[in-house]
Design a protein around this motif. Structure first.
Motif, PDB file in Angstrom:
ATOM      1  N   LEU A  76       0.904  -1.225  -0.148  1.00  0.00           N
ATOM      2  CA  LEU A  76       0.214  -0.009   0.049  1.00  0.00           C
ATOM      3  C   LEU A  76       0.974   1.334   0.064  1.00  0.00           C
ATOM      4  O   LEU A  76       0.492   2.113  -0.571  1.00  0.00           O
ATOM      5  CB  LEU A  76      -0.944  -0.050   1.282  1.00  0.00           C
ATOM      6  N   ILE A  77       1.989   1.009   0.802  1.00  0.00           N
ATOM      7  CA  ILE A  77       2.827   2.389   0.821  1.00  0.00           C
ATOM      8  C   ILE A  77       3.568   2.680  -0.667  1.00  0.00           C
ATOM      9  O   ILE A  77       3.393   3.935  -1.144  1.00  0.00           O
ATOM     10  CB  ILE A  77       4.067   2.031   1.729  1.00  0.00           C
TER      11      ILE A  77
ATOM     12  N   PHE B  33       0.438   3.030  -3.742  1.00  0.00           N
ATOM     13  CA  PHE B  33      -0.609   3.937  -3.470  1.00  0.00           C
ATOM     14  C   PHE B  33      -0.115   5.370  -2.610  1.00  0.00           C
ATOM     15  O   PHE B  33      -0.995   5.955  -2.390  1.00  0.00           O
ATOM     16  CB  PHE B  33      -1.894   3.383  -2.833  1.00  0.00           C
ATOM     17  N   ASN B  34       1.248   5.242  -2.296  1.00  0.00           N
ATOM     18  CA  ASN B  34       1.489   6.363  -1.555  1.00  0.00           C
ATOM     19  C   ASN B  34       0.944   6.642  -0.190  1.00  0.00           C
ATOM     20  O   ASN B  34       0.844   7.829   0.256  1.00  0.00           O
ATOM     21  CB  ASN B  34       1.483   7.647  -2.609  1.00  0.00           C
ATOM     22  N   TYR B  35       0.507   5.605   0.325  1.00  0.00           N
ATOM     23  CA  TYR B  35      -0.147   5.795   1.362  1.00  0.00           C
ATOM     24  C   TYR B  35       0.803   6.047   2.476  1.00  0.00           C
ATOM     25  O   TYR B  35       2.120   5.767   2.329  1.00  0.00           O
ATOM     26  CB  TYR B  35      -1.025   4.328   1.943  1.00  0.00           C
ATOM     27  N   THR B  36       0.695   6.834   3.668  1.00  0.00           N
ATOM     28  CA  THR B  36       1.690   6.896   4.689  1.00  0.00           C
ATOM     29  C   THR B  36       1.737   5.486   5.445  1.00  0.00           C
ATOM     30  O   THR B  36       0.694   4.701   5.237  1.00  0.00           O
ATOM     31  CB  THR B  36       1.200   7.909   5.840  1.00  0.00           C
ATOM     32  N   ARG B  37       2.703   5.044   6.145  1.00  0.00           N
ATOM     33  CA  ARG B  37       2.687   3.690   6.642  1.00  0.00           C
ATOM     34  C   ARG B  37       1.825   3.917   8.000  1.00  0.00           C
ATOM     35  O   ARG B  37       1.366   2.559   8.147  1.00  0.00           O
ATOM     36  CB  ARG B  37       4.263   3.843   7.464  1.00  0.00           C
ATOM     37  N   GLN B  38       1.304   5.003   8.586  1.00  0.00           N
ATOM     38  CA  GLN B  38       0.562   4.855   9.592  1.00  0.00           C
ATOM     39  C   GLN B  38      -1.041   4.412   8.890  1.00  0.00           C
ATOM     40  O   GLN B  38      -1.630   3.569   9.267  1.00  0.00           O
ATOM     41  CB  GLN B  38       0.196   6.384  10.065  1.00  0.00           C
ATOM     42  N   LYS B  39      -1.290   5.045   7.750  1.00  0.00           N
ATOM     43  CA  LYS B  39      -2.637   4.785   7.220  1.00  0.00           C
ATOM     44  C   LYS B  39      -2.520   3.365   6.796  1.00  0.00           C
ATOM     45  O   LYS B  39      -3.578   2.503   6.828  1.00  0.00           O
ATOM     46  CB  LYS B  39      -2.660   5.637   5.997  1.00  0.00           C
ATOM     47  N   ALA B  40      -1.499   2.815   6.117  1.00  0.00           N
ATOM     48  CA  ALA B  40      -1.561   1.361   5.544  1.00  0.00           C
ATOM     49  C   ALA B  40      -1.655   0.419   6.824  1.00  0.00           C
ATOM     50  O   ALA B  40      -2.321  -0.479   6.737  1.00  0.00           O
ATOM     51  CB  ALA B  40      -0.186   1.221   4.960  1.00  0.00           C
TER      52      ALA B  40
ATOM     53  N   ILE C  42      -5.331   0.338   8.225  1.00  0.00           N
ATOM     54  CA  ILE C  42      -6.176  -0.415   7.283  1.00  0.00           C
ATOM     55  C   ILE C  42      -5.795  -1.882   7.352  1.00  0.00           C
ATOM     56  O   ILE C  42      -6.758  -2.750   7.473  1.00  0.00           O
ATOM     57  CB  ILE C  42      -5.925   0.183   5.740  1.00  0.00           C
TER      58      ILE C  42
END
Ligand code: PFF
Length: 448
Positions: free
Chosen positions: A329-330, A333-340, A343
């Motif tokens: 995901l990081i 999709f360029n998610y931050t580590r926190q968001k990934a 989820i």
């Protein structure tokens, strides 16, 4: 491109941390018990060496040459048809599925650490009662510990490869080694140690069936965390100049050693109290606590140490199951580590809650499909069907889809020409065929 790398030692520890888990300390001893002891151990050792090491080399190669998330590595390393091969990378959903119920089991272990402190069951009947009550009616306790594991595992992954995964492995793995060594030395001092040794190392081939061989292959994959995108994800953060052949050997040897040592410890304790060897999955949660009780006050210490050791082994495996999807995901999709991390953790948490509810008598009738609860279905689907499928894809990919010249450049200096050829033959033909047999057998489509 993975910018943050493990240190060389950190990588080995993290890979060993992933490999050494409930599969070694819980599953290996009970399948050994079920499939007749020594003969099974021998077959397992051969399988681990030939299948395990060869597939580990394959996965380390993918990571080392790909240096990205699992999906991107399959996509970019394929000489042709990367757009199709990338789907093989979605195998990283499997460790997340395994994590859902693995987390529940780690929760039981936490609960048993508390039980060891408070009151161990004084008989096998009482022990069974305690475990069955936890499993089939105690929603609160299971939910509580599952939530603790969720928070713990997510918290570690949030900190990333170096500060999270590497650091926790550097703390927990040496502690695990220390506790197992102490338990092992203690068990060596007991008379029943020699019976445990002969149970595990005197092969009685009349007890060996084709099923045992197939179970051994499945166990080698599960215990080495193969076929799930886990090792190749870790390997994407390998430091340069890591020798992937010696690393694979080392990981396999340590993983196998832990399984054998855990088996010897458990069987020594069981035989010491005159308990039986074949107890199935209840071995650790039913037989052992009652056995620890029989040891008197030292039993409490043994029990606490034992369950703490399995908890450590479980947690380091659990984090490796979360990382592949998080890293995907990081990077895609360029998610931050926190968001990934949030989820993915919520995914396994919710699935785990449903899994644990499916064992609760009150709800199990709504959650049964074909006579099996969700918990058992997840385990069956993930570890018996999807892991071999993931394994087949990984070896076929390395054997047929990647640039063979590139692989030769990596392997020939390490293995020499002849062994590299043997390795290619194994990953191209022998291992995929063996895994197809595993799947056919486990699904009952064709029993060998
Ligand atoms: N190898 C772990 C064990 O033996 O318990 C299990 C495991 C680890 C399964 C990592 C899946 C995984 F992704």
């Amino acid at each position: 491109m993975q910018t943050i790398k493990f240190s060389r030692f950190g990588f080995i520890l993290a890979a060993v941390g992933s490999a050494v888990g409930l599969g070694n300390v819980w599953k290996f001893p009970y399948v050994t018990g079920e499939y007749g002891g020594g003969a099974f151990v021998l077959v397992y050792l051969i399988t681990a060496l030939f299948v395990g090491v060869f597939v580990l080399i394959a996965e380390l190669l993918i990571g080392k040459l790909g240096q990205s998330d699992a999906v991107s590595m399959f996509e970019k390393l394929a000489v042709n048809n990367g757009k199709y091969w990338k789907f093989a990378g979605f195998i990283i959903i499997v460790p997340l599925i395994i994590l859902s119920y693995y987390s529940v089991i780690i929760g039981w272990i936490f609960h048993y650490i508390v039980i060891s402190f408070t009151a161990l069951p004084s008989s096998i009947e009482e022990s069974k009662e305690i475990f069955m009550t936890l499993l089939t009616s105690d929603v609160e306790t299971q939910l509580f510990y599952h939530t603790v594991v969720f928070a713990l595992v997510m918290g570690i992954i949030l900190r990333g490869v170096k500060d999270g995964i590497e650091k926790i492995n550097k703390i927990l793995m040496p502690l695990l080694a220390l506790i197992l060594t102490i338990l092992f030395v203690y068990s060596m001092s007991l008379d029943s140690f020699s019976s445990a040794v002969s149970f595990m190392f005197n092969p009685d081939f009349t007890k060996l069936s084709s099923t045992a061989v197939i179970v051994a292959i499945g166990q080698a994959f599960y215990t080495l965390s193969l076929g799930m995108g886990v090792i190749l994800t870790y390997a994407a953060s390998l430091p340069k100049n890591t020798n992937i052949v010696t690393s694979s050997l080392l990981i396999t040897v340590i993983d196998t050693l832990v399984a054998v040592v855990a088996g010897l410890i458990i069987f020594t304790f069981l035989f010491d109290q005159g308990a039986e060897s074949t107890k199935g999955p209840g071995l650790v949660f039913i037989s052992l606590p009652a056995v620890f009780y029989e040891f008197g006050s030292i039993g409490t210490v043994l029990s606490i140490s034992f369950f703490v050791a399995i908890a450590f082994a479980g947690v380091t495996s659990a984090i490796s199951m979360l990382e592949p999807m998080v890293s995907y995901l990081i990077s895609r999709f360029n998610y931050t580590r926190q968001k990934a991390a949030l989820i993915c953790s919520l995914f396994f948490y919710i699935l785990g809650v449903l899994a644990l509810l499916s064992n609760i008598t009150e709800y199990s009738s709504f959650m049964m499909i074909g006579g099996k609860g969700l918990f058992d279905w997840l385990d069956f689907l993930a570890s018996t069907i999807l892991v071999p499928i993931g394994g087949i894809m990984a070896v076929l990919f390395v054997g047929h889809a990647m640039d063979a010249n590139r692989i030769n450049e990596e392997l020939i200096p390490l293995l020499g020409k002849t062994l590299t050829k043997v390795w290619f033959f194994m990953v191209r033909y022998v291992i995929p065929a063996a895994l197809v047999i595993v799947i056919l057998n486990e699904t009952g489509i064709f029993k060998f």
